[in-house]
Scaffold this motif. Structure first.
Motif, mmCIF file in Angstrom:
data_model
loop_
_atom_site.group_PDB
_atom_site.id
_atom_site.type_symbol
_atom_site.label_atom_id
_atom_site.label_comp_id
_atom_site.label_asym_id
_atom_site.label_seq_id
_atom_site.Cartn_x
_atom_site.Cartn_y
_atom_site.Cartn_z
ATOM 1 N N UNK A 168 -5.264 -30.123 -5.108
ATOM 2 C CA UNK A 168 -6.527 -30.568 -5.701
ATOM 3 C C UNK A 168 -6.308 -30.994 -7.150
ATOM 4 N N UNK A 169 -5.531 -30.224 -7.897
ATOM 5 C CA UNK A 169 -5.248 -30.582 -9.289
ATOM 6 C C UNK A 169 -4.429 -31.877 -9.358
ATOM 7 N N UNK A 170 -3.478 -32.043 -8.448
ATOM 8 C CA UNK A 170 -2.679 -33.269 -8.418
ATOM 9 C C UNK A 170 -3.560 -34.476 -8.111
ATOM 10 N N UNK A 171 -4.512 -34.314 -7.207
ATOM 11 C CA UNK A 171 -5.432 -35.405 -6.885
ATOM 12 C C UNK A 171 -6.307 -35.762 -8.082
ATOM 13 N N UNK A 172 -6.795 -34.745 -8.789
ATOM 14 C CA UNK A 172 -7.610 -35.005 -9.978
ATOM 15 C C UNK A 172 -6.794 -35.728 -11.053
ATOM 16 N N UNK A 173 -5.558 -35.284 -11.252
ATOM 17 C CA UNK A 173 -4.700 -35.918 -12.251
ATOM 18 C C UNK A 173 -4.415 -37.368 -11.861
ATOM 19 N N UNK A 174 -4.173 -37.605 -10.588
ATOM 20 C CA UNK A 174 -3.911 -38.956 -10.101
ATOM 21 C C UNK A 174 -5.140 -39.843 -10.308
ATOM 22 N N UNK A 175 -6.309 -39.318 -10.021
ATOM 23 C CA UNK A 175 -7.538 -40.079 -10.200
ATOM 24 C C UNK A 175 -7.750 -40.432 -11.669
ATOM 25 N N UNK A 176 -7.533 -39.454 -12.555
ATOM 26 C CA UNK A 176 -7.660 -39.725 -14.001
ATOM 27 C C UNK A 176 -6.680 -40.810 -14.431
ATOM 28 N N UNK A 177 -5.439 -40.739 -13.958
ATOM 29 C CA UNK A 177 -4.429 -41.735 -14.317
ATOM 30 C C UNK A 177 -4.816 -43.124 -13.801
ATOM 31 N N UNK A 178 -5.297 -43.203 -12.565
ATOM 32 C CA UNK A 178 -5.693 -44.493 -12.006
ATOM 33 C C UNK A 178 -6.887 -45.078 -12.736
ATOM 34 N N UNK A 179 -7.858 -44.235 -13.117
ATOM 35 C CA UNK A 179 -9.015 -44.714 -13.868
ATOM 36 C C UNK A 179 -8.583 -45.261 -15.221
ATOM 37 N N UNK A 180 -7.668 -44.544 -15.883
ATOM 38 C CA UNK A 180 -7.172 -44.987 -17.187
ATOM 39 C C UNK A 180 -6.462 -46.326 -17.060
ATOM 40 N N UNK A 181 -5.626 -46.468 -16.038
ATOM 41 C CA UNK A 181 -4.918 -47.727 -15.819
ATOM 42 C C UNK A 181 -5.897 -48.854 -15.522
ATOM 43 N N UNK A 182 -6.908 -48.576 -14.716
ATOM 44 C CA UNK A 182 -7.899 -49.586 -14.373
ATOM 45 C C UNK A 182 -8.677 -50.035 -15.602
ATOM 46 N N UNK A 183 -9.068 -49.070 -16.428
ATOM 47 C CA UNK A 183 -9.798 -49.416 -17.651
ATOM 48 C C UNK A 183 -8.931 -50.247 -18.592
ATOM 49 N N UNK A 184 -7.660 -49.903 -18.697
ATOM 50 C CA UNK A 184 -6.757 -50.650 -19.571
ATOM 51 C C UNK A 184 -6.571 -52.068 -19.049
ATOM 52 N N UNK A 185 -6.447 -52.218 -17.740
ATOM 53 C CA UNK A 185 -6.284 -53.543 -17.152
ATOM 54 C C UNK A 185 -7.540 -54.371 -17.355
#
Length: 50
Positions: free
Chosen positions: A13-30
């Motif tokens: 669950x923590x790995x999924x949350x971390x992955x989601x945060x990372x993907x959101x950050x990448x999406x916002x940067x893009x």
């Protein structure tokens, strides 16, 4: 054994949350990069009729 499963689920669950945060950050940067590049793009041309 139940403790092992719940610890595993907690780690997953923590790995999924971390992955989601990372993907959101990448999406916002893009999105920010694309919107910053948009004004320099030639948007005055009309699309050709096909």
């Amino acid at each position: 054994m139940a403790k092992d499963i719940s610890e595993r689920e907690a780690r997953l669950a923590e790995a999924l949350r971390a992955n989601l945060r990372r993907r959101k950050t990448q999406s916002r940067a893009q999105t920010a990069t694309e919107s910053a590049a948009a004004p320099s793009a030639d948007v005055t041309t009309e699309p050709s009729a096909s």
